[in-house]
Design a protein around this motif. Structure first.
Motif, PDB file in Angstrom:
ATOM      1  N   MET A  19     -90.938   8.980 128.761  1.00 30.74           N
ATOM      2  CA  MET A  19     -91.482   9.406 130.037  1.00 30.74           C
ATOM      3  C   MET A  19     -91.431  10.930 130.068  1.00 30.74           C
ATOM      4  O   MET A  19     -90.417  11.519 129.763  1.00 30.74           O
ATOM      5  N   ASP A  20     -92.550  11.556 130.430  1.00 28.75           N
ATOM      6  CA  ASP A  20     -92.497  13.003 130.478  1.00 28.75           C
ATOM      7  C   ASP A  20     -91.789  13.463 131.752  1.00 28.75           C
ATOM      8  O   ASP A  20     -91.654  12.725 132.717  1.00 28.75           O
ATOM      9  N   THR A  21     -91.321  14.710 131.704  1.00 23.09           N
ATOM     10  CA  THR A  21     -90.496  15.253 132.780  1.00 23.09           C
ATOM     11  C   THR A  21     -91.167  15.160 134.141  1.00 23.09           C
ATOM     12  O   THR A  21     -90.540  14.773 135.116  1.00 23.09           O
ATOM     13  N   ALA A  22     -92.448  15.475 134.216  1.00 22.22           N
ATOM     14  CA  ALA A  22     -93.147  15.458 135.503  1.00 22.22           C
ATOM     15  C   ALA A  22     -93.137  14.055 136.103  1.00 22.22           C
ATOM     16  O   ALA A  22     -92.945  13.891 137.307  1.00 22.22           O
ATOM     17  N   ASN A  23     -93.340  13.023 135.271  1.00 24.90           N
ATOM     18  CA  ASN A  23     -93.347  11.658 135.787  1.00 24.90           C
ATOM     19  C   ASN A  23     -91.977  11.228 136.287  1.00 24.90           C
ATOM     20  O   ASN A  23     -91.858  10.635 137.339  1.00 24.90           O
ATOM     21  N   TYR A  24     -90.937  11.481 135.506  1.00 27.35           N
ATOM     22  CA  TYR A  24     -89.626  11.024 135.959  1.00 27.35           C
ATOM     23  C   TYR A  24     -89.160  11.841 137.154  1.00 27.35           C
ATOM     24  O   TYR A  24     -88.472  11.314 138.023  1.00 27.35           O
ATOM     25  N   GLU A  25     -89.543  13.109 137.249  1.00 25.21           N
ATOM     26  CA  GLU A  25     -89.157  13.892 138.423  1.00 25.21           C
ATOM     27  C   GLU A  25     -89.745  13.296 139.695  1.00 25.21           C
ATOM     28  O   GLU A  25     -89.068  13.200 140.709  1.00 25.21           O
ATOM     29  N   SER A  26     -90.993  12.876 139.629  1.00 26.09           N
ATOM     30  CA  SER A  26     -91.625  12.260 140.787  1.00 26.09           C
ATOM     31  C   SER A  26     -90.915  10.960 141.155  1.00 26.09           C
ATOM     32  O   SER A  26     -90.643  10.703 142.332  1.00 26.09           O
ATOM     33  N   GLU A  27     -90.607  10.146 140.162  1.00 24.48           N
ATOM     34  CA  GLU A  27     -89.932   8.882 140.429  1.00 24.48           C
ATOM     35  C   GLU A  27     -88.503   9.097 140.918  1.00 24.48           C
ATOM     36  O   GLU A  27     -88.031   8.370 141.789  1.00 24.48           O
ATOM     37  N   ILE A  28     -87.823  10.094 140.371  1.00 27.38           N
ATOM     38  CA  ILE A  28     -86.462  10.395 140.834  1.00 27.38           C
ATOM     39  C   ILE A  28     -86.502  10.879 142.286  1.00 27.38           C
ATOM     40  O   ILE A  28     -85.661  10.501 143.093  1.00 27.38           O
ATOM     41  N   LYS A  29     -87.502  11.688 142.605  1.00 27.71           N
ATOM     42  CA  LYS A  29     -87.629  12.119 144.002  1.00 27.71           C
ATOM     43  C   LYS A  29     -87.834  10.917 144.915  1.00 27.71           C
ATOM     44  O   LYS A  29     -87.300  10.878 146.026  1.00 27.71           O
ATOM     45  N   ASP A  30     -88.577   9.910 144.451  1.00 21.44           N
ATOM     46  CA  ASP A  30     -88.749   8.685 145.240  1.00 21.44           C
ATOM     47  C   ASP A  30     -87.409   7.973 145.438  1.00 21.44           C
ATOM     48  O   ASP A  30     -87.112   7.486 146.536  1.00 21.44           O
ATOM     49  N   VAL A  31     -86.601   7.913 144.393  1.00 20.23           N
ATOM     50  CA  VAL A  31     -85.287   7.266 144.499  1.00 20.23           C
ATOM     51  C   VAL A  31     -84.379   8.091 145.422  1.00 20.23           C
ATOM     52  O   VAL A  31     -83.613   7.525 146.211  1.00 20.23           O
ATOM     53  N   ILE A  32     -84.480   9.402 145.333  1.00 24.51           N
ATOM     54  CA  ILE A  32     -83.709  10.259 146.240  1.00 24.51           C
ATOM     55  C   ILE A  32     -84.113   9.971 147.683  1.00 24.51           C
ATOM     56  O   ILE A  32     -83.258   9.792 148.565  1.00 24.51           O
ATOM     57  N   GLU A  33     -85.423   9.887 147.937  1.00 22.05           N
ATOM     58  CA  GLU A  33     -85.899   9.556 149.284  1.00 22.05           C
ATOM     59  C   GLU A  33     -85.373   8.198 149.724  1.00 22.05           C
ATOM     60  O   GLU A  33     -85.004   8.019 150.878  1.00 22.05           O
ATOM     61  N   ARG A  34     -85.333   7.254 148.812  1.00 18.92           N
ATOM     62  CA  ARG A  34     -84.819   5.914 149.137  1.00 18.92           C
ATOM     63  C   ARG A  34     -83.360   6.003 149.574  1.00 18.92           C
ATOM     64  O   ARG A  34     -82.932   5.330 150.499  1.00 18.92           O
ATOM     65  N   ASN A  35     -82.581   6.854 148.896  1.00 11.05           N
ATOM     66  CA  ASN A  35     -81.186   7.035 149.279  1.00 11.05           C
ATOM     67  C   ASN A  35     -81.073   7.712 150.640  1.00 11.05           C
ATOM     68  O   ASN A  35     -80.197   7.372 151.431  1.00 11.05           O
ATOM     69  N   VAL A  36     -81.943   8.663 150.903  1.00 12.52           N
ATOM     70  CA  VAL A  36     -81.949   9.305 152.218  1.00 12.52           C
ATOM     71  C   VAL A  36     -82.308   8.274 153.283  1.00 12.52           C
ATOM     72  O   VAL A  36     -81.689   8.226 154.352  1.00 12.52           O
ATOM     73  N   ASP A  37     -83.298   7.438 152.983  1.00  8.10           N
ATOM     74  CA  ASP A  37     -83.662   6.376 153.920  1.00  8.10           C
ATOM     75  C   ASP A  37     -82.469   5.461 154.188  1.00  8.10           C
ATOM     76  O   ASP A  37     -82.214   5.071 155.325  1.00  8.10           O
ATOM     77  N   GLU A  72     -80.338  24.083 143.873  1.00  6.77           N
ATOM     78  CA  GLU A  72     -79.640  22.925 144.435  1.00  6.77           C
ATOM     79  C   GLU A  72     -80.459  22.422 145.609  1.00  6.77           C
ATOM     80  O   GLU A  72     -81.067  23.203 146.339  1.00  6.77           O
ATOM     81  N   PRO A  73     -80.518  21.125 145.796  1.00  2.81           N
ATOM     82  CA  PRO A  73     -81.316  20.591 146.895  1.00  2.81           C
ATOM     83  C   PRO A  73     -80.804  21.086 148.240  1.00  2.81           C
ATOM     84  O   PRO A  73     -79.609  21.186 148.458  1.00  2.81           O
ATOM     85  N   THR A  74     -81.740  21.406 149.091  1.00  8.00           N
ATOM     86  CA  THR A  74     -81.352  21.855 150.421  1.00  8.00           C
ATOM     87  C   THR A  74     -81.095  20.643 151.291  1.00  8.00           C
ATOM     88  O   THR A  74     -81.525  19.533 150.994  1.00  8.00           O
ATOM     89  N   VAL A  75     -80.408  20.855 152.388  1.00  9.11           N
ATOM     90  CA  VAL A  75     -80.154  19.777 153.334  1.00  9.11           C
ATOM     91  C   VAL A  75     -81.481  19.186 153.804  1.00  9.11           C
ATOM     92  O   VAL A  75     -81.647  17.980 153.891  1.00  9.11           O
ATOM     93  N   LYS A  76     -82.472  20.029 154.074  1.00  9.21           N
ATOM     94  CA  LYS A  76     -83.767  19.533 154.548  1.00  9.21           C
ATOM     95  C   LYS A  76     -84.427  18.642 153.504  1.00  9.21           C
ATOM     96  O   LYS A  76     -84.951  17.588 153.834  1.00  9.21           O
ATOM     97  N   GLN A  77     -84.413  19.047 152.243  1.00 11.44           N
ATOM     98  CA  GLN A  77     -85.025  18.224 151.200  1.00 11.44           C
ATOM     99  C   GLN A  77     -84.356  16.858 151.124  1.00 11.44           C
ATOM    100  O   GLN A  77     -85.015  15.848 150.953  1.00 11.44           O
ATOM    101  N   ILE A  78     -83.046  16.830 151.267  1.00  8.22           N
ATOM    102  CA  ILE A  78     -82.321  15.579 151.177  1.00  8.22           C
ATOM    103  C   ILE A  78     -82.492  14.759 152.453  1.00  8.22           C
ATOM    104  O   ILE A  78     -82.604  13.550 152.409  1.00  8.22           O
ATOM    105  N   GLN A  79     -82.560  15.389 153.596  1.00 10.87           N
ATOM    106  CA  GLN A  79     -82.558  14.641 154.848  1.00 10.87           C
ATOM    107  C   GLN A  79     -83.937  14.236 155.351  1.00 10.87           C
ATOM    108  O   GLN A  79     -84.035  13.522 156.327  1.00 10.87           O
TER     109      GLN A  79
END
Length: 151
Positions: free
Chosen positions: A1-19, A64-71
């Motif tokens: 998996m190239d970096t751009a693809n996994y970054e997008s998917e990881i961001k989705d998982v991060i959003e899922r954790n925020v949810d 480092e992720p900001t509070v806004k990005q995470i929340q």
């Protein structure tokens, strides 16, 4: 998996954790049982920590992720929390329905975790995903035991 693809998917998982973090906070507000409220606050804290860990491990943000990005979370997560509000308002057995919704949310998160691990990730990130995945499985088991007690 190239970096751009996994970054997008990881961001989705991060959003899922925020949810999940926001959903557990909402659930803690809605339940009547103080012990269940405490469980939900603990889960909320854990899921917020998961989001920070993934963002740091994956380096998907410039710094480092900001509070806004995470929340921020996702639109889907906001809809799920609204659904929890509606169900709680019309349910005569609020705590049980809220636990059911939390289980449903955790199973959905687990599906997303399982999907991302099938794509091949950098070793450190894959280890972090598997570690969090195990914790989510444990959480589902704990919530199912609570749900059985509430029946």
């Amino acid at each position: 998996m190239d970096t751009a693809n996994y970054e997008s998917e990881i961001k989705d998982v991060i959003e899922r954790n925020v949810d999940a973090y926001r959903g557990y906070e909402k659930a803690a507000e809605k339940v009547k049982d103080p012990n269940l409220e405490s469980v939900f606050h603990q889960q909320a804290s854990q899921r917020k920590q998961f989001a920070y860990e993934l963002a740091s491990t994956a380096h998907v943000y410039d710094d480092e992720p900001t509070v806004k990005q995470i929340q921020d979370g996702s639109f889907e997560g906001n809809l799920h929390r609204t659904w929890m509000d509606i169900k709680a308002a019309f349910s005569s057995d609020n705590d049980e329905k809220i636990v059911e919704e939390c289980i449903r949310g955790e199973k959905s998160a687990l599906d997303e975790y399982e999907d991302i691990t099938s794509h091949g990730l950098p070793h450190e990130l894959e280890n972090k995903i598997h570690e969090q995945e195990r914790t989510i499985r444990e959480c589902i088991s704990d919530l199912e035991r609570i749900e059985n007690r509430l029946h």
